[in-house]
Design an enzyme around this catalytic site. Structure first.
Site, short mmCIF file in Angstrom:
data_model
loop_
_atom_site.label_atom_id
_atom_site.label_comp_id
_atom_site.label_asym_id
_atom_site.label_seq_id
_atom_site.Cartn_x
_atom_site.Cartn_y
_atom_site.Cartn_z
N GLU A 1 3.80 -3.91 -5.49
CA GLU A 1 3.49 -2.79 -4.60
C GLU A 1 4.64 -1.81 -4.62
O GLU A 1 5.80 -2.20 -4.59
CB GLU A 1 3.37 -3.25 -3.14
CG GLU A 1 2.18 -4.08 -2.80
CD GLU A 1 2.18 -4.47 -1.30
OE1 GLU A 1 2.80 -3.75 -0.50
OE2 GLU A 1 1.60 -5.50 -0.97
N ASN B 1 0.12 -12.89 1.25
CA ASN B 1 0.76 -11.59 1.06
C ASN B 1 2.10 -11.59 1.78
O ASN B 1 2.16 -11.91 2.96
CB ASN B 1 -0.11 -10.47 1.64
CG ASN B 1 0.38 -9.09 1.24
OD1 ASN B 1 0.36 -8.75 0.06
ND2 ASN B 1 0.85 -8.32 2.20
N GLU B 2 3.14 -11.24 1.06
CA GLU B 2 4.47 -11.11 1.68
C GLU B 2 4.69 -12.16 2.77
O GLU B 2 4.86 -11.82 3.95
CB GLU B 2 4.67 -9.71 2.25
CG GLU B 2 4.71 -8.64 1.19
CD GLU B 2 5.15 -7.29 1.73
OE1 GLU B 2 5.09 -7.08 2.94
OE2 GLU B 2 5.55 -6.44 0.92
C1 GLA Z 1 3.58 -4.31 2.62
C2 GLA Z 1 2.24 -5.01 2.61
C3 GLA Z 1 1.07 -4.10 2.41
C4 GLA Z 1 1.26 -2.80 3.14
C5 GLA Z 1 2.55 -2.18 2.70
C6 GLA Z 1 2.81 -0.82 3.29
O1 GLA Z 1 4.20 -4.27 1.43
O2 GLA Z 1 2.20 -6.02 1.65
O3 GLA Z 1 -0.08 -4.77 2.87
O4 GLA Z 1 1.27 -3.02 4.51
O5 GLA Z 1 3.59 -3.00 3.10
O6 GLA Z 1 4.02 -0.29 2.84
#
Ligand code: GLA
Ligand code: ZN
Length: 669
Positions: free
Chosen positions: A306, A149-150
């Site tokens: 997201e 993730n990110e």
């Molecule tokens: C990021 C993360 C998520 C969440 C969002 C909140 O994009 O990927 O897990 O924490 O921020 O804005």
């Protein structure tokens, strides 16, 4: 394309059912159905629950969730669960934790604090990925993979001993031996010569400027190290489930990973968009990011993985999204080529770090304004299904380059008051105001089909892309070079003879010196049209070497010297702009370039209204109209016969748009 994942557009969000009891899961499913959710990102932060002890895996709860999804006809964008390692791992193997530049080791208790070169982390992540892939390969709910993730969201650079050792390996591969490193980093200066590999370190905390070439290589090395984490997981997934797409979610204007290099490894680009409702620049920055993401995927539709249904909780002040704003952001994504509208997260947490972050289903429940906006949007997206897969066509390419970003913002840079992204962003903004579709390009892009290329602050450029640009210009391309271009070659060494280095003959100018100005200082540029222009931040002492001078500096130390030039080569032209013009100067700088190249905007719209066009696989095109801000504007369509793509109704030739409105129209055949 999204069509091997879901039908039509993807709509849904991060689903974190481990926060809830199972009776809530059933309610989730029913409400997801009601909202039109067809895809959820599942298990992103579930490592500790899936492997509660080292080597003991427990997928029973996830099986139940996956089965429920199947029952309710929802697909899973299943995560590899490797974004945050479990506490037992961090405690048992402390070297898993990343170390900052001062040598301080991170502690567990938050998330994503691992060292990207940790073998323990890598081994654990690979094992988890394989277990999940093999376990769910044939599961009917599984539609695609969401790796980690990110990447690098919280820890961009690790400076630990493991990373130091890997850095040496990376350098040896790149330069062959230590002499190559010494040469490239210019260590003859400041007594920095390395006589043994063991002396070579990450650019850790030290007395004064760290060596910029060492830093540039460390930036590249870290981006590569983190990328290799992705590749390791992706390879396992491709091996076990060769027909499924693999993604990892990118971040907005993110400096620390070379997304061009990353994009080559990713099956479908996805990213997370969080425009700040309080920032008037956020719509244009968001638009820029969307175009960058589409361009990273070579024009293919991408996923908005997201966004927030309302407030976030990680800014100093977290503004709400008033009614209609979330819909606006969603349509903005579609208008730039997204095939998915997804959120963080489905159900708002009651506890934990994101309890005050909005969700599709907020604390207020299914009767809330937010949930009804979500449900309405779900229905609209369904009505627009036929648009999925459609593409954007651009005739203008805008260079965006991570090496240039890194190298031009070093602590040794000539100014700290001129961030890299401001330069591409301001050209972008003017193109957008003209409704001129634009792709971002890199030196590796095949740019032969573009009519105009804009090169803002391409600080690092090698001779090879420069010679490709020469032939492109000779064949009729119009190149617009911005300030601070082509200072360094790919090794980080200054081009001899001055900027714009290998583009000097093409531009017909030579940069002798530059004059960075303190914020708030302004100077004047004269286009010879009686309308002197006030500019700020930066100006350059340039000399025309074959180029025609279009504008001169009108005061200060450069008074009378060239400010804007034009040089014709073959059928094309190169313009050099040696300062940063504001939007008010674009009629004299950008418009002539577009005109020369025969590029026109899609539509004339009132200020604050933006137009975009997506062209379907069936050749049919749809026009997007988005109105930013409060109030009402009338847009005149070029012809009659447009219909609303959501409800099929005819629209008049003058269309009235309200506050933060967004419309999609079928263009008449
Ligand atoms: C990021 C993360 C998520 C969440 C969002 C909140 O994009 O990927 O897990 O924490 O921020 O804005
Ligand atoms: Zn490390």
């Amino acid at each position: 394309m999204i069509d091997d994942i879901v039908d039509g557009f993807a709509f849904g969000g991060d689903y974190n059912p481990e926060q809830w009891t199972e009776d809530v899961w059933i309610e989730d499913m029913k409400l997801m159905n009601r909202a039109g959710v067809n895809l959820v990102s599942l298990g992103i932060f579930s490592w500790a629950k899936l492997e509660p002890e080292e080597g003991r895996y427990d997928f029973t709860w996830l099986d139940r969730v996956m089965n429920l999804l199947t029952e309710y006809n929802i697909k899973a964008d299943l995560a590899t669960a490797t974004a945050a390692q479990p506490n037992w791992m961090s405690v048992k193997y402390p070297q898993v934790m990343a170390v900052d530049e001062k040598g301080l080791r991170y502690t567990w208790g938050s998330r994503q604090a691992y060292c990207p070169n940790s073998l323990i982390y890598r081994r654990g992540a690979a094992a988890m990925t394989r277990m999940l892939a093999e376990h769910y390969a044939a599961h009917p709910a599984l539609a695609m993979w969401h790796v980690n993730n990110e990447y690098a969201c919280h820890v961009q650079r690790c400076y630990c001993d493991t990373c130091a050792a890997e850095f040496r390996v990376w350098l040896e591969k790149r330069y062959g031996d230590l002499d190559g490193v010494n040469e490239t980093w210019g260590t003859a200066f400041w007594s920095q010569n390395y006589s043994d590999w063991a002396e070579v370190m990450p650019p850790r905390y030290t007395s004064a400027f760290r060596n910029p070439n060492q830093q540039l290589d460390y930036d590249r090395f870290m981006s590569d190290s983190i990328l290799s984490l992705f590749i390791a997981e992706r390879n396992i997934l491709h091996q076990v489930t060769p027909n499924l797409k693999v993604t990892t979610n990118f971040m907005p204007l993110f400096k620390h990973l070379d997304y061009w290099k990353w994009a080559e490894e990713i099956d479908i680009i996805s990213w997370d968009s969080y425009p700040d409702p309080h920032d008037p620049l956020s719509p244009v920055m968001n638009a820029f990011d969307h175009d960058l993401m589409r361009s990273l995927g070579a024009g293919k539709p991408f996923m908005l993985m997201e966004q927030a249904a309302g407030r976030v909780n990680w800014r100093p002040v977290n503004g709400m999204k008033h009614e209609g704003l979330m819909r606006f952001h969603s349509f903005q994504a579609l208008s730039h080529g997204a095939d998915a509208v997804m959120y963080f997260q489905w159900r708002q947490s009651r506890r934990g770090s994101e309890q005050f972050h909005s969700a599709m289903l907020p604390h207020a429940g299914e009767g809330s304004r937010t949930f009804s906006e979500i449900t309405r949007l779900g229905a609209e997206l369904k009505a627009l299904s036929a648009l999925a897969g459609s593409r954007i066509e651009s005739q203008v390419g805008l260079f965006f380059d991570y090496d240039s970003w890194w190298a031009s913002e070093m602590e040794t840079a000539v100014t700290a008051a001129y961030p890299y992204v401001e330069e591409p962003l301001h050209w972008y903004r003017s193109l957008r105001e003209r409704n001129v579709p634009v792709d971002m390009v890199s030196p590796k892009t095949d740019f032969s089909s573009y009519k105009v290329l804009i090169m803002p602050r391409m600080f690092v450029i090698d001779a090879l892309p420069a010679s490709r640009l020469e032939s492109w210009v000779e064949n009729g391309g119009v190149l617009l070079l911005g300030p601070m271009s082509a200072w360094l070659d790919g090794t980080g060494a200054v081009h001899p003879g001055g900027a714009p280095g290998p583009l000097r003959t093409l531009a017909g100018v030579r940069v002798e010196d530059v004059d960075p100005l303190p914020p708030g200082t302004s100077f004047s540029v004269d286009f010879g049209d009686g309308r002197p222009l006030a500019a700020r931040n930066w100006r350059e002492e340039i000399y025309a070497e074959g180029a025609e001078v279009l504008a001169v500096y009108a005061d200060g130390p450069l008074n009378g010297g060239p400010a804007v030039t034009s040089h014709t080569r073959g059928r094309g032209q190169t313009r050099y702009v040696s300062f940063r013009p504001g939007p008010e100067a674009m009629d004299r700088i950008l418009d002539p370039v577009l005109e020369r190249a025969g590029v026109t905007g899609l539509l004339e719209t009132p200020p604050g209204v933006y137009a975009a066009r997506r062209i379907g696989v069936d050749g049919r095109s749809r026009l997007f109209l988005l109105r930013e801000g409060e109030g009402r504007s009338d847009v005149r369509l070029p012809v009659e016969g447009f219909t609303d793509a959501v409800d099929g109704r005819q629209v008049g030739q003058v269309l009235s748009l309200g506050s933060w409105d967004a419309r999609v129209l079928n263009e008449p055949d």
